[in-house]
Design a protein around this motif. Structure first.
Motif, mmCIF file in Angstrom:
data_model
loop_
_atom_site.group_PDB
_atom_site.id
_atom_site.type_symbol
_atom_site.label_atom_id
_atom_site.label_comp_id
_atom_site.label_asym_id
_atom_site.label_seq_id
_atom_site.Cartn_x
_atom_site.Cartn_y
_atom_site.Cartn_z
ATOM 1 N N ALA A 165 15.462 21.544 35.612
ATOM 2 C CA ALA A 165 14.274 22.272 36.043
ATOM 3 C C ALA A 165 14.170 23.621 35.346
ATOM 4 C CB ALA A 165 14.305 22.467 37.553
ATOM 5 N N VAL A 166 15.288 24.293 35.194
ATOM 6 C CA VAL A 166 15.285 25.599 34.527
ATOM 7 C C VAL A 166 14.871 25.447 33.066
ATOM 8 C CG1 VAL A 166 16.721 27.535 33.796
ATOM 9 C CG2 VAL A 166 16.984 26.587 36.104
ATOM 10 N N ARG A 167 15.417 24.434 32.387
ATOM 11 C CA ARG A 167 15.046 24.216 30.982
ATOM 12 C C ARG A 167 13.570 23.864 30.844
ATOM 13 N NH1 ARG A 167 20.064 21.393 30.681
ATOM 14 N NH2 ARG A 167 18.937 19.422 30.918
ATOM 15 N N GLU A 168 13.085 23.018 31.746
ATOM 16 C CA GLU A 168 11.685 22.588 31.693
ATOM 17 C C GLU A 168 10.734 23.771 31.825
ATOM 18 O OE1 GLU A 168 8.690 19.514 34.113
ATOM 19 O OE2 GLU A 168 10.675 19.985 34.905
ATOM 20 N N THR A 169 10.989 24.618 32.783
ATOM 21 C CA THR A 169 10.075 25.734 33.013
ATOM 22 C C THR A 169 10.249 26.833 31.973
ATOM 23 O OG1 THR A 169 11.655 26.656 34.606
ATOM 24 C CG2 THR A 169 9.887 25.295 35.469
ATOM 25 N N THR A 170 11.455 27.016 31.477
ATOM 26 C CA THR A 170 11.662 27.991 30.401
ATOM 27 C C THR A 170 10.856 27.598 29.175
ATOM 28 O OG1 THR A 170 13.873 28.600 31.182
ATOM 29 C CG2 THR A 170 13.359 29.047 28.874
ATOM 30 N N ALA A 171 10.899 26.308 28.843
ATOM 31 C CA ALA A 171 10.142 25.830 27.687
ATOM 32 C C ALA A 171 8.641 25.989 27.907
ATOM 33 C CB ALA A 171 10.481 24.359 27.421
ATOM 34 N N TRP A 172 8.177 25.699 29.127
ATOM 35 C CA TRP A 172 6.744 25.821 29.401
ATOM 36 C C TRP A 172 6.289 27.273 29.308
ATOM 37 C CZ3 TRP A 172 3.680 28.223 33.101
ATOM 38 C CH2 TRP A 172 2.341 27.807 33.155
ATOM 39 N N LEU A 173 7.057 28.193 29.886
ATOM 40 C CA LEU A 173 6.686 29.602 29.837
ATOM 41 C C LEU A 173 6.704 30.131 28.407
ATOM 42 C CD1 LEU A 173 8.608 30.861 32.985
ATOM 43 C CD2 LEU A 173 6.125 30.908 32.683
ATOM 44 N N GLU A 174 7.685 29.694 27.629
ATOM 45 C CA GLU A 174 7.743 30.126 26.228
ATOM 46 C C GLU A 174 6.544 29.606 25.452
ATOM 47 O OE1 GLU A 174 11.505 28.845 24.749
ATOM 48 O OE2 GLU A 174 12.614 30.495 25.699
ATOM 49 N N ALA A 175 6.184 28.337 25.671
ATOM 50 C CA ALA A 175 5.026 27.767 24.985
ATOM 51 C C ALA A 175 3.733 28.463 25.400
ATOM 52 C CB ALA A 175 4.934 26.268 25.275
ATOM 53 N N ALA A 176 3.667 28.885 26.663
ATOM 54 C CA ALA A 176 2.486 29.590 27.159
ATOM 55 C C ALA A 176 2.473 31.053 26.740
ATOM 56 C CB ALA A 176 2.416 29.486 28.683
ATOM 57 N N GLY A 177 3.600 31.548 26.240
ATOM 58 C CA GLY A 177 3.684 32.953 25.833
ATOM 59 C C GLY A 177 3.708 33.916 26.994
ATOM 60 N N LEU A 178 4.252 33.479 28.126
ATOM 61 C CA LEU A 178 4.270 34.310 29.325
ATOM 62 C C LEU A 178 5.676 34.805 29.652
ATOM 63 C CD1 LEU A 178 2.003 32.207 31.737
ATOM 64 C CD2 LEU A 178 1.323 34.108 30.263
ATOM 65 N N GLY A 179 5.754 36.074 30.061
ATOM 66 C CA GLY A 179 6.985 36.612 30.615
ATOM 67 C C GLY A 179 8.054 36.965 29.620
ATOM 68 N N ALA A 180 7.735 36.979 28.329
ATOM 69 C CA ALA A 180 8.737 37.342 27.324
ATOM 70 C C ALA A 180 8.718 38.847 27.067
ATOM 71 C CB ALA A 180 8.494 36.570 26.030
ATOM 72 N N ALA A 181 7.567 39.342 26.604
ATOM 73 C CA ALA A 181 7.448 40.763 26.286
ATOM 74 C C ALA A 181 6.874 41.568 27.447
ATOM 75 C CB ALA A 181 6.574 40.947 25.044
ATOM 76 N N ARG A 182 6.349 40.882 28.446
ATOM 77 C CA ARG A 182 5.708 41.556 29.572
ATOM 78 C C ARG A 182 6.280 40.999 30.876
ATOM 79 N NH1 ARG A 182 -0.202 42.612 28.190
ATOM 80 N NH2 ARG A 182 -0.739 41.563 30.146
ATOM 81 N N PRO A 183 6.325 41.831 31.922
ATOM 82 C CA PRO A 183 6.789 41.321 33.223
ATOM 83 C C PRO A 183 5.893 40.181 33.701
ATOM 84 C CG PRO A 183 6.652 43.723 33.248
ATOM 85 C CD PRO A 183 5.991 43.271 31.976
ATOM 86 N N LEU A 184 6.486 39.219 34.390
ATOM 87 C CA LEU A 184 5.759 38.063 34.890
ATOM 88 C C LEU A 184 5.580 38.185 36.402
ATOM 89 C CD1 LEU A 184 4.578 35.211 34.216
ATOM 90 C CD2 LEU A 184 6.838 34.299 34.826
ATOM 91 N N VAL A 185 4.345 38.025 36.865
ATOM 92 C CA VAL A 185 4.029 38.026 38.289
ATOM 93 C C VAL A 185 3.457 36.656 38.648
ATOM 94 C CG1 VAL A 185 2.587 39.022 40.111
ATOM 95 C CG2 VAL A 185 3.614 40.506 38.373
ATOM 96 N N ALA A 186 3.926 36.072 39.727
ATOM 97 C CA ALA A 186 3.392 34.796 40.207
ATOM 98 C C ALA A 186 2.421 35.044 41.349
ATOM 99 C CB ALA A 186 4.534 33.892 40.678
#
Length: 205
Positions: A25-46
């Motif tokens: 699950a961690v790998r799946e969501t890490t890959a999705w967030l990276e592909a979406a360009g979210l939460g890498a350079a900026r804080p992520l809010v859900a």
């Protein structure tokens, strides 16, 4: 619940419930967030705009204004929820130069928990997603309308801020319902996007 188990010598330890996440699950969501360009350079809010009962839902336009403020402040947004929340999540996430994306309905419980764990904070109504965030250690900003703490459903964590209004008509239900009994839904309508945004800033800081 602890009161019911008291005869078994079960006592609360003061910590939130624990939701353990598998590596897949961690790998799946890490890959999705990276592909979406979210939460890498900026804080992520859900944010979690869905709810099983209509009276627990904050207005969609309030969610959109909140997400606008969060993105303008230099943060990314992921919209969480189940398949039933997909339409409202897409509406809330739309636009904003790709800094907001919906994950509603894309993942199961484990992967949704993994997305929430990556977030600096979650904004949610009185929902299951709120409890999942508490269980993975993510600070919670909870929006309460028809329900109250005395019913026992508040976020079970010290890392939570509950926003609610002191109204004579609250509480009107222990679970929420299909419509405001008085027809005005002031408990949610009058929770302003600005007050919620300020709570998000306090949680992320």
């Amino acid at each position: 619940y602890f009161a019911a188990a008291r005869s078994l010598e079960v006592r609360p330890d003061g910590e939130p419930p624990e939701f353990f996440l598998g590596e897949t699950a961690v790998r799946e969501t890490t890959a999705w967030l990276e592909a979406a360009g979210l939460g890498a350079a900026r804080p992520l809010v859900a944010v979690a705009p869905g709810a099983a009962h209509a009276t627990k839902r904050w207005p969609v336009e309030h969610w959109r204004l909140l997400v606008d403020r969060i993105v303008a402040a230099g943060m990314d947004v992921v919209v969480a929820g189940g398949a039933a929340d997909a339409d409202i999540a897409d509406t809330v996430a739309a636009g904003r130069g790709g800094r907001s994306r919906s994950a509603a309905g894309l993942f199961g419980l484990q992967a949704t928990g993994a997305v929430l764990r990556r977030a600096k904070a979650l904004v949610s109504g009185d929902t299951g997603v709120m409890h999942m965030a508490a269980s993975v250690g993510t600070p919670v900003v909870a929006l309460f309308g028809p329900t109250v703490e005395a019913f026992g459903f508040f976020p079970y964590t010290r890392r939570a801020e509950v926003l609610q209004l002191d109204l004579a008509c609250r509480p009107c239900s222990s679970q929420g319902g299909p419509a405001c009994p008085l027809g005005h839904h002031h408990c949610m309508l009058h929770l302003t996007p600005d007050s919620v945004y300020q709570a998000v800033c306090r949680s992320v800081a």
